[in-house]
Each structure stands twice: as C-alpha cells, then as structure tokens.
Design an enzyme around this catalytic site. Structure first.
Site, PDB file in Angstrom:
ATOM      1  N   ASP A 204       1.079  -1.021  -0.311  1.00  0.00           N
ATOM      2  CA  ASP A 204      -0.318   0.336   0.399  1.00  0.00           C
ATOM      3  C   ASP A 204       0.993   0.683   0.242  1.00  0.00           C
ATOM      4  O   ASP A 204       2.138   0.957  -0.161  1.00  0.00           O
ATOM      5  CB  ASP A 204      -0.623  -0.484   1.130  1.00  0.00           C
ATOM      6  CG  ASP A 204      -0.194   0.020   2.412  1.00  0.00           C
ATOM      7  OD1 ASP A 204       1.185   0.091   2.554  1.00  0.00           O
ATOM      8  OD2 ASP A 204      -0.659   0.230   3.943  1.00  0.00           O
ATOM      9  N   ASP A 206       0.793   4.838   1.976  1.00  0.00           N
ATOM     10  CA  ASP A 206       0.793   5.644   3.353  1.00  0.00           C
ATOM     11  C   ASP A 206       1.678   7.018   3.484  1.00  0.00           C
ATOM     12  O   ASP A 206       2.398   7.265   3.521  1.00  0.00           O
ATOM     13  CB  ASP A 206       1.663   4.389   4.550  1.00  0.00           C
ATOM     14  CG  ASP A 206       1.681   2.846   4.824  1.00  0.00           C
ATOM     15  OD1 ASP A 206       0.760   2.604   5.091  1.00  0.00           O
ATOM     16  OD2 ASP A 206       2.107   2.183   4.201  1.00  0.00           O
ATOM     17  N   ASP A 318      -3.135   4.544   2.916  1.00  0.00           N
ATOM     18  CA  ASP A 318      -3.658   4.188   3.851  1.00  0.00           C
ATOM     19  C   ASP A 318      -3.520   5.986   4.724  1.00  0.00           C
ATOM     20  O   ASP A 318      -1.971   6.663   3.941  1.00  0.00           O
ATOM     21  CB  ASP A 318      -2.962   4.045   5.339  1.00  0.00           C
ATOM     22  CG  ASP A 318      -3.239   2.712   5.536  1.00  0.00           C
ATOM     23  OD1 ASP A 318      -4.118   2.187   4.378  1.00  0.00           O
ATOM     24  OD2 ASP A 318      -2.222   1.573   5.790  1.00  0.00           O
TER      25      ASP A 318
HETATM   26  P1  GTP Z   1       3.968  -2.411   2.767  1.00  0.00           P
HETATM   27  O1  GTP Z   1       3.028  -1.546   3.057  1.00  0.00           O
HETATM   28  O2  GTP Z   1       3.957  -4.491   2.353  1.00  0.00           O
HETATM   29  O3  GTP Z   1       5.597  -1.825   1.764  1.00  0.00           O
HETATM   30  O4  GTP Z   1       4.837  -2.626   4.314  1.00  0.00           O
HETATM   31  P2  GTP Z   1       4.637  -1.532   4.973  1.00  0.00           P
HETATM   32  O5  GTP Z   1       5.695  -1.106   6.395  1.00  0.00           O
HETATM   33  O6  GTP Z   1       4.068   0.019   4.746  1.00  0.00           O
HETATM   34  O7  GTP Z   1       3.114  -1.592   6.405  1.00  0.00           O
HETATM   35  P3  GTP Z   1       1.639  -0.838   6.886  1.00  0.00           P
HETATM   36  O8  GTP Z   1       1.687  -0.851   5.407  1.00  0.00           O
HETATM   37  O9  GTP Z   1       1.008  -2.028   6.907  1.00  0.00           O
HETATM   38  O10 GTP Z   1       2.340  -0.206   8.097  1.00  0.00           O
HETATM   39  C1  GTP Z   1       3.650   1.167   7.837  1.00  0.00           C
HETATM   40  C2  GTP Z   1       3.380   1.555   9.150  1.00  0.00           C
HETATM   41  O11 GTP Z   1       2.391   1.434  10.610  1.00  0.00           O
HETATM   42  C3  GTP Z   1       3.641  -0.186  10.202  1.00  0.00           C
HETATM   43  O12 GTP Z   1       5.057   0.639  11.302  1.00  0.00           O
HETATM   44  C4  GTP Z   1       2.210  -0.211  11.195  1.00  0.00           C
HETATM   45  O13 GTP Z   1       3.397  -0.977  12.054  1.00  0.00           O
HETATM   46  C5  GTP Z   1       1.894   0.785  11.831  1.00  0.00           C
HETATM   47  N1  GTP Z   1       0.285   1.064  11.561  1.00  0.00           N
HETATM   48  C6  GTP Z   1       0.082   0.091  10.712  1.00  0.00           C
HETATM   49  N2  GTP Z   1      -0.986   0.101  10.923  1.00  0.00           N
HETATM   50  C7  GTP Z   1      -1.406   0.318  12.296  1.00  0.00           C
HETATM   51  C8  GTP Z   1      -2.686   1.009  13.201  1.00  0.00           C
HETATM   52  O14 GTP Z   1      -3.463   1.312  13.388  1.00  0.00           O
HETATM   53  N3  GTP Z   1      -2.423   1.613  14.145  1.00  0.00           N
HETATM   54  C9  GTP Z   1      -0.409   2.618  14.205  1.00  0.00           C
HETATM   55  N4  GTP Z   1      -0.542   3.144  15.228  1.00  0.00           N
HETATM   56  N5  GTP Z   1       0.259   2.651  13.590  1.00  0.00           N
HETATM   57  C10 GTP Z   1       0.314   1.463  12.634  1.00  0.00           C
HETATM   58 MN    MN Z   2       3.332   0.010   4.252  1.00  0.00          MN
HETATM   59 MN    MN Z   3      -0.838   0.303   5.307  1.00  0.00          MN
END
Ligand code: GTP
Ligand code: MN
Ligand code: MN
Length: 394
Positions: A204, A206, A318
């Site tokens: 995704d 973020d 996100d």
């Molecule tokens: P990919 O998207 O697979 O490339 O990996 P990513 O590391 O970007 O993972 P992800 O998008 O799932 O999450 C990004 C960050 O947001 C990570 O550090 C998670 O721990 C954090 N995160 C995800 N969900 C939540 C939540 O509900 N609350 C908080 N505070 N942090 C979150």
């Molecule tokens: Mn991500």
């Molecule tokens: Mn995410």
C-alpha cells in the site's frame, strides 16, 4: 567440519531497534523460510510463535554476510530451538521440510488467498476455511455476507495483490498533496511506511498529514476525503478514529487530543496514463470519464475484460492525520517496520520503564509525558542511537 579459524561469528544486540537493518539482506533463503513460518503462525492466530519467528528472521536480516554454517550463529540472540532447527535444515538440505509442508498445505494456501482480500483477517479466513471455503469462487458461491471493505477487496482482488511501485507511490503522493493543499493551505504530507524506508515496492502507500499550527488539522481528513471523492479518485474509503492506542498500549494514556487522530483506509483509482507533467490533469479527466467498475478476473466469469485491460488500477492507500504536537511520534510509529515498532515499544517498556505509542512517550516512574518534535529526540529519550528510516527494515 569447518575450520574454526575460518568461521566468522557475528555480534548482534537483542532488540531490533538497537540494530541497523537495511534492505540489503544476505540471507534471504533463511529469512524467507522463517518469515513463512511466522506468517503461518499469524494466520493461525498464534501471535507468540509469529513474533518469535519474526525476531529470528530479523537477526539474520542484519548479518553482514551469508551464513554458511551453524557455528556462525553461536551467541546470536532471538534464535530459539525451533528457528535453529529450521535454519539447520535449510543449510544442510537446501530447504526446510516444515516450510515446504506448510507452503503446500491446503490450509495455508486457502488462508493466504482469503486474507489476500482487503478487510479479511485471520479470524474470518479461518472461519470460512472451516466452512469449506478455499477459493474466491467458493467464497462467491457460498453466499457469505461480506462487509463493505471485504466486498471492495474482492472486487479489486487482483490489483490489490499486485505490488505498488515507487513510481505509483509518487503519483499518489502528488494527488494526495494536491488534495491536502486544496482543502487546507499550509498542511503538509509525509510519505511513511515501507516507501519511507526506501522500499521499491509495497502492499500500500502510507501518508501522514499534519499542519504546522496546532488545531488547524481538525476536520482535515473528512475534507481531504471529500475532495478525493469528488475528483473520482476513491473506489473505497473508511475513516475511523484511531483506537489502536487504547487497545495495544495500555498505560500510555492517550493525550487529551488523541481523539483528533484519524485514519482513513482507502482504495485509490489510479490512472495508468503516465505522461509526466500533465498526469494529474489527465488522471482527473480519465477518472470522470470512466465510471468505476467492479470487474476482476477472479471474481467475474470473464468475457468483460477490455482488450489491453482497463485504463486504471486499484491501489491501497492509508491516510493518517496527526496534530503537529504528536507528529514526531506519529512519524516514528507509521514508518515501521512492524517488527521495528514492536521492538521499540518492548525496549521502552522493559529497559526504560516508558510507554511508547504513535501519540506520545510516557515516563512511568516520573508519571509524565516526554515532549518531542523529532524522531531523533524520541530515540534520545529512549537511550538509543538514532536509526534512520532506511535502517529500520527489521
Ligand atoms: P508494506 O505496506 O507492505 O510495504 O509495508 P509497511 O511497512 O508500509 O506496512 P504497513 O503499511 O502495514 O504499515 C506501516 C506502518 O504503520 C507500520 O509501522 C505499522 O506498524 C504501522 N501501523 C499499521 N497499522 C497501524 C495502526 O492501526 N496504528 C498505528 N499506530 N500504526 C499502525
Ligand atoms: Mn505500507
Ligand atoms: Mn499501511
């Protein structure tokens, strides 16, 4: 037997947040094996086992060389009996029998397909699996009720399960930037998650959104979402108050303004048109021209796929809005990796008697919050050397 003199051993601190883990991984065969077992444990809701395998994999990820021999692992932290036996199997036989068996099991395969649907977690997937559902077709035919997220996840299954590239993330950044500036001049967006850590692909994209004047970010998310919706950029969105803290971080009492911390899980409609410069305008026109459709090769019986495919694709995005006073914590918390975050919180709690969340850092013994505006300050409070985003790939 390997000659002792030639065997190189490594020294690695216990917590992932004490280490620098870049994307350069010399032991992918081993870490892939352990990550698969971690994933399988998580799919089976065995969180403890999952974390143990994740920690073991993370230790191997930060080694400067390929591991050739078990003796090189002597003294390394986080390598339990189970992980060591898996590593031994891979080193001696080229593959782990447990990993192969897991990978080929009906259960793993089905849960993997089903949790590939946005909005479907381990619990739901397992319930469906026990009802005899193993494929998307079986799910569709089963008459199971899907919520709005799951329906969108099913509609855009193929797109969402295809990795997002950095180039796509950059186009989405431009769109989000444009939305944010249009509804609140001066507001700022930051790319977080895996792309901030330097990854070239992700599941995704973020973003963290804030405004330099405290309070000005109030109500921002709904305005951004409305703008995006009006422009035809959203296939799905659900905005929620962030309740993550209350659920997971116990004593880290959310700051009084935590109810302003909003999060939007969305699916963007990204035009495949890629002419630089004019892309945003073109995307806009393109989006308004072609109404969103719900076609997916997995979901529909086929026959309705346009030649050359549709001119857009679905991408998970996100969005998080943070007041400037919590920005440092939010940035640190949303940059990841997930294991790095978990280890930071464990370090804070166990080694420093502090509670860290994406909102604040609380000093348990002094019963007070520690103010910080940058990530560097937070590492410093925690008594850790600063680890930059590209080295948080644990
Ligand atoms: P990919 O998207 O697979 O490339 O990996 P990513 O590391 O970007 O993972 P992800 O998008 O799932 O999450 C990004 C960050 O947001 C990570 O550090 C998670 O721990 C954090 N995160 C995800 N969900 C939540 C939540 O509900 N609350 C908080 N505070 N942090 C979150
Ligand atoms: Mn991500
Ligand atoms: Mn995410």
């Amino acid at each position: 037997q390997t000659d002792e003199a030639e065997t190189e051993t490594f020294s690695v601190p216990s917590y992932a947040c004490q280490r620098r883990t870049t994307l350069e991984n010399h032991n992918t065969v081993l870490t892939d094996a352990l990550s698969l077992l971690a994933e399988n444990a998580e799919l089976s809701e065995e969180e403890g086992r999952g974390v143990a395998f994740r920690r073991a994999a993370a230790v191997l990820k930060c080694l400067p060389k390929v591991v050739m021999d078990m003796t090189q692992l002597r003294g390394l932290p986080c390598l339990g009996e189970h992980s060591l036996s898996v590593i031994k199997d891979v080193l001696e036989n080229g593959a782990s029998s447990e990993v192969e068996a897991t990978k080929n099991s009906e259960r793993y395969k089905a849960l993997k397909i089903l949790t590939g649907i946005f909005g479907v977690g381990a619990k739901t997937a397992d319930r469906w699996f026990r009802d005899g559902i193993q494929t998307l077709h079986q799910l569709r035919d089963s008459g199971q009720t899907l919520n709005r997220a799951q329906q969108a996840g099913l509609d855009h299954y193929d797109d969402i399960n295809q990795s997002v590239t950095k180039a796509e993330a950059d186009i989405i950044s431009e769109i989000v930037e444009k939305a944010v500036v249009a509804v609140l001049p001066g507001a700022q967006i930051t790319l977080t998650g895996g792309f901030r850590r330097g990854k070239l692909t992700g599941h995704d994209v973020d973003f963290l959104i804030t405004h330099p004047e405290e309070g000005r970010e109030e109500g921002l998310m709904s305005k951004v979402v409305s703008w995006l919706e009006t422009q035809g950029f959203l296939l799905y969105q659900k905005t929620t108050r962030n309740s993550y803290l209350e659920a997971k971080d116990g004593p880290a009492r959310p700051a009084s303004n935590m109810d302003r911390f909003e999060r939007c899980l969305s699916i963007f409609r990204l035009s495949k048109e890629k002419k630089r410069g004019a892309e945003l305008t073109e995307t806009l026109t393109e989006n308004l021209k072609t109404p969103p459709s719900c076609s997916s090769s997995h979901v529909q019986q086929g026959g309705d796929r346009e030649e050359g495919g549709k001119p857009w694709r679905a991408v998970r995005v996100d969005l998080v809005v943070s007041p400037i006073s919590q920005f440092g914590f939010a940035l640190l918390g949303w940059t990841g990796s997930k294991l790095f975050e978990r280890e930071l919180r464990r370090w804070a709690g166990r080694e420093k008697s502090m509670s860290l969340s994406s909102h604040a850092l609380f000093h348990n013994k002094q019963s007070r919050y520690l103010r910080a505006t940058t990530e560097e300050e937070i590492f410093s409070y925690l008594g850790l050397e600063y680890v930059k985003p590209s080295e948080r790939n644990a």
